[in-house]
Design a protein around this motif. Structure first.
Motif, PDB file in Angstrom:
ATOM      1  N   ASP A 137       0.831  -1.197   0.000  1.00 50.32           N
ATOM      2  CA  ASP A 137       0.000   0.000   0.000  1.00 50.32           C
ATOM      3  C   ASP A 137       0.869   1.252   0.000  1.00 50.32           C
ATOM      4  O   ASP A 137       0.866   2.045   0.949  1.00 50.32           O
ATOM      5  CB  ASP A 137      -0.924  -0.035   1.225  1.00 50.32           C
ATOM      6  N   ASN A 162      -0.573   4.873   0.800  1.00 51.56           N
ATOM      7  CA  ASN A 162      -0.824   5.233   2.192  1.00 51.56           C
ATOM      8  C   ASN A 162       0.417   5.139   3.069  1.00 51.56           C
ATOM      9  O   ASN A 162       0.526   5.843   4.066  1.00 51.56           O
ATOM     10  CB  ASN A 162      -1.936   4.358   2.779  1.00 51.56           C
ATOM     11  N   ASN A 163       1.348   4.269   2.717  1.00 47.58           N
ATOM     12  CA  ASN A 163       2.518   4.036   3.564  1.00 47.58           C
ATOM     13  C   ASN A 163       3.668   5.004   3.317  1.00 47.58           C
ATOM     14  O   ASN A 163       4.486   5.230   4.207  1.00 47.58           O
ATOM     15  CB  ASN A 163       3.031   2.608   3.385  1.00 47.58           C
TER      16      ASN A 163
END
Length: 164
Positions: A103, A106-107
């Motif tokens: 991800d 988002n990360n």
């Protein structure tokens, strides 16, 4: 803080100590040992990645950012281009070849590429250490490039390369 009971380090000893601290920090930048890397930070840590707009001032937040990075970078090769110290500063210039996974959106805030992209990231770290050898600032200047794109790095013939 240095006390009168603590021998004063020479300028060269300070640089050598700071280089050892930064080497230990990088050595422990992995999911299993991240707490050892975080322990090398002072209480007033500033952790900054300007190109991605990231600025953290809390060890717990920095730890979480590292864990998210570990979930998003599958590193294949690290090339240590150069590292040097002067006074309370250490500069490290490296190249990471990696594949973005998981991800990423988002990360890794403001990551310029999506998951699945193979990347050559030139990254220059500038560390500032306090008088006790604790890291109080870590700035990471990232240059993101597609691995299959034009890359023209001047890598010294004696550069250390680690393949994973």
């Amino acid at each position: 803080m240095t006390t009168t009971d603590t021998p004063k380090l020479t300028a060269q000893e300070i640089v050598e100590r700071n280089l050892r601290v930064v080497a230990a920090h990088f050595h422990n930048e992995n999911p299993k040992d991240i707490d050892k890397a975080i322990d090398l930070y002072g209480d007033t840590i500033v952790w900054e990645v300007p190109a991605r707009g990231v600025l953290l001032r809390d060890k717990g937040q920095v730890r979480e950012a590292y864990l998210k990075i570990f979930d998003s970078y599958q590193i294949h090769k690290m090339t240590a281009v150069r590292r040097f110290g002067a006074g309370n500063f250490v500069t490290d210039d490296s190249i990471a070849e990696l594949t973005l996974v998981g991800d990423v959106a988002n990360n890794v805030p403001n990551c310029p590429f999506p998951a699945g992209t193979e990347v050559s990231m030139r990254i220059v770290h500038i560390f500032e250490l306090d008088d006790d050898g604790k890291i109080i600032r870590e700035n990471g200047y990232e240059l993101w490039r597609r691995l299959d794109g034009p890359i023209h790095d001047d890598i010294p013939s004696d550069a250390h390369v680690e393949t994973f």
